[in-house]
Design an enzyme around this catalytic site. Sequence first.
Site, short mmCIF file in Angstrom:
data_model
loop_
_atom_site.label_atom_id
_atom_site.label_comp_id
_atom_site.label_asym_id
_atom_site.label_seq_id
_atom_site.Cartn_x
_atom_site.Cartn_y
_atom_site.Cartn_z
N ASN A 11 0.97 -1.09 -0.03
CA ASN A 11 0.01 0.03 0.02
C ASN A 11 0.89 1.21 -0.03
O ASN A 11 1.50 1.69 0.95
CB ASN A 11 -0.92 -0.12 1.45
CG ASN A 11 -1.58 1.24 1.65
OD1 ASN A 11 -1.52 2.01 0.66
ND2 ASN A 11 -2.14 1.54 2.84
N TRP A 12 1.14 1.87 -1.31
CA TRP A 12 2.08 2.87 -1.29
C TRP A 12 1.64 4.06 -0.55
O TRP A 12 2.42 5.19 -0.37
CB TRP A 12 2.31 3.24 -2.81
CG TRP A 12 3.44 2.41 -3.52
CD1 TRP A 12 3.78 1.15 -2.72
CD2 TRP A 12 3.91 2.59 -4.69
NE1 TRP A 12 4.91 0.74 -3.83
CE2 TRP A 12 4.89 1.49 -4.87
CE3 TRP A 12 3.94 3.54 -5.53
CZ2 TRP A 12 5.68 1.37 -5.98
CZ3 TRP A 12 4.67 3.44 -6.80
CH2 TRP A 12 5.81 2.45 -6.91
N LYS A 13 0.36 4.39 -0.18
CA LYS A 13 -0.34 5.44 0.30
C LYS A 13 0.09 6.84 -0.72
O LYS A 13 0.20 6.42 -2.09
CB LYS A 13 0.12 5.81 1.64
CG LYS A 13 0.14 4.60 2.65
CD LYS A 13 0.41 4.88 3.90
CE LYS A 13 0.23 3.38 4.77
NZ LYS A 13 -0.03 3.61 6.30
N HIS A 100 -9.65 1.44 4.78
CA HIS A 100 -8.19 1.67 5.33
C HIS A 100 -8.48 2.76 6.57
O HIS A 100 -9.17 3.71 6.42
CB HIS A 100 -7.30 2.39 4.37
CG HIS A 100 -5.92 2.40 5.13
ND1 HIS A 100 -5.58 3.14 6.09
CD2 HIS A 100 -4.79 1.42 4.80
CE1 HIS A 100 -4.09 3.00 6.63
NE2 HIS A 100 -3.65 1.92 5.84
N GLU A 102 -6.73 4.99 7.84
CA GLU A 102 -6.46 6.68 7.20
C GLU A 102 -7.78 7.21 6.57
O GLU A 102 -8.03 8.44 6.62
CB GLU A 102 -5.20 6.67 6.45
CG GLU A 102 -4.02 6.32 7.56
CD GLU A 102 -2.77 5.89 6.67
OE1 GLU A 102 -2.72 5.79 5.48
OE2 GLU A 102 -1.82 5.28 7.41
N GLU A 169 -5.76 -4.72 10.40
CA GLU A 169 -4.77 -3.77 10.87
C GLU A 169 -5.32 -2.98 12.03
O GLU A 169 -5.93 -1.97 11.67
CB GLU A 169 -4.82 -2.71 9.49
CG GLU A 169 -4.29 -3.46 8.21
CD GLU A 169 -3.64 -2.51 7.20
OE1 GLU A 169 -2.46 -2.53 6.73
OE2 GLU A 169 -4.06 -1.29 7.01
N GLY A 175 2.51 2.49 10.96
CA GLY A 175 3.48 3.35 10.90
C GLY A 175 3.93 3.61 12.34
O GLY A 175 4.56 4.58 12.45
N SER A 213 3.18 -1.91 10.24
CA SER A 213 4.71 -1.93 10.92
C SER A 213 5.23 -3.25 10.37
O SER A 213 6.21 -3.65 11.16
CB SER A 213 4.78 -1.75 12.18
OG SER A 213 4.21 -0.17 12.59
N GLY A 234 2.82 -1.13 4.17
CA GLY A 234 2.57 0.04 3.99
C GLY A 234 4.05 0.72 3.63
O GLY A 234 4.63 0.41 2.61
N GLY A 235 4.58 1.43 4.50
CA GLY A 235 5.64 2.10 4.22
C GLY A 235 6.89 1.25 3.41
O GLY A 235 7.61 1.91 2.81
P1 PGA Z 1 2.64 0.45 7.68
O1 PGA Z 1 1.29 0.68 6.89
O2 PGA Z 1 3.03 -0.69 7.12
O3 PGA Z 1 3.35 1.63 7.23
O4 PGA Z 1 2.57 0.35 9.10
C1 PGA Z 1 0.36 -0.42 6.86
C2 PGA Z 1 -0.80 0.20 6.20
O5 PGA Z 1 -1.27 1.29 6.31
O6 PGA Z 1 -1.38 -0.57 5.44
#
Ligand code: PGA
Length: 252
Positions: A11-13, A100, A102, A169, A175, A213, A234-235
């Site tokens: 997930n590149w965000k 998600h 976010e 999640e 993050g 994470s 994610g990251g």
């Molecule tokens: P993260 O994000 O791996 O950076 O913690 C996961 C996500 O938001 O899908």
Amino acid sequence: MTNKFKYFIGNWKMFGDIGSFKIVSKINQYAYKDKKVNKKKIVLCVPNTLIHFYNKKLKKKYISLGVQNCHSNEKYGSFTGSVSASMLKKAGAQHVIIGHSENRSEGETNQLLKKKVNSAINQKLNVIFCIGETHKDKKLGKTFSIIRNQMKETLNKQINLKKIILAYEPVWAIGSNKIPKINELNIIINFIKKTFKKNFKSKKYPKVLYGGSIGPKNIKLFASINEIDGFLVGGASQSSKKFIDIIKNYYK
Ligand code: PGA
């Protein structure tokens, strides 16, 4: 209940541009070479601005491409700034992340997400549906009731199991460099599978991923959870090296 090949979904965000194609290309090459991975299960969910370009540029696909959200209205309409499931599908998306945290934190409700999930499935997109509790919910002992409600208020009996992947999640793990205790995660993954099967009178268990994470250093810890179907990263998915190392280290 277990699956030999695991999903590794990035997930590149809100990161990435045209030049970031090199990341896609390296991961694609890796997926071609490594016999341990199932090509259909390596997915990169990129920004909407890049999906069409990457889809065209990636001639031989050993991975799948996806996006990170869609509008609740399936096709077209007066929704300034929005993009529908139909438009994303036509631009080359095969997967879409929905729910998600976010986006939930910006006001997306379970009811709105229900419309999004239905639109995406109607458009034959694979849905990665995110659920998970906040730190406060966890402290109040509400983890199970929160994730049960997130499923019950959004999904339904008609959901095509082949088209949905649940991603657990916990909001506090995203993050933050914090991950759940492995025995607790094992219990939650099993709870999600059983609750889904029971509530939606499904013959099979759904696929359930973990996200939050994840990195090359901690991925091996999750290998002891047999029921896990894969990971949402994610990251670390914004670096081809880290993403590939996650896959390699998992199977080591
Ligand atoms: P993260 O994000 O791996 O950076 O913690 C996961 C996500 O938001 O899908």
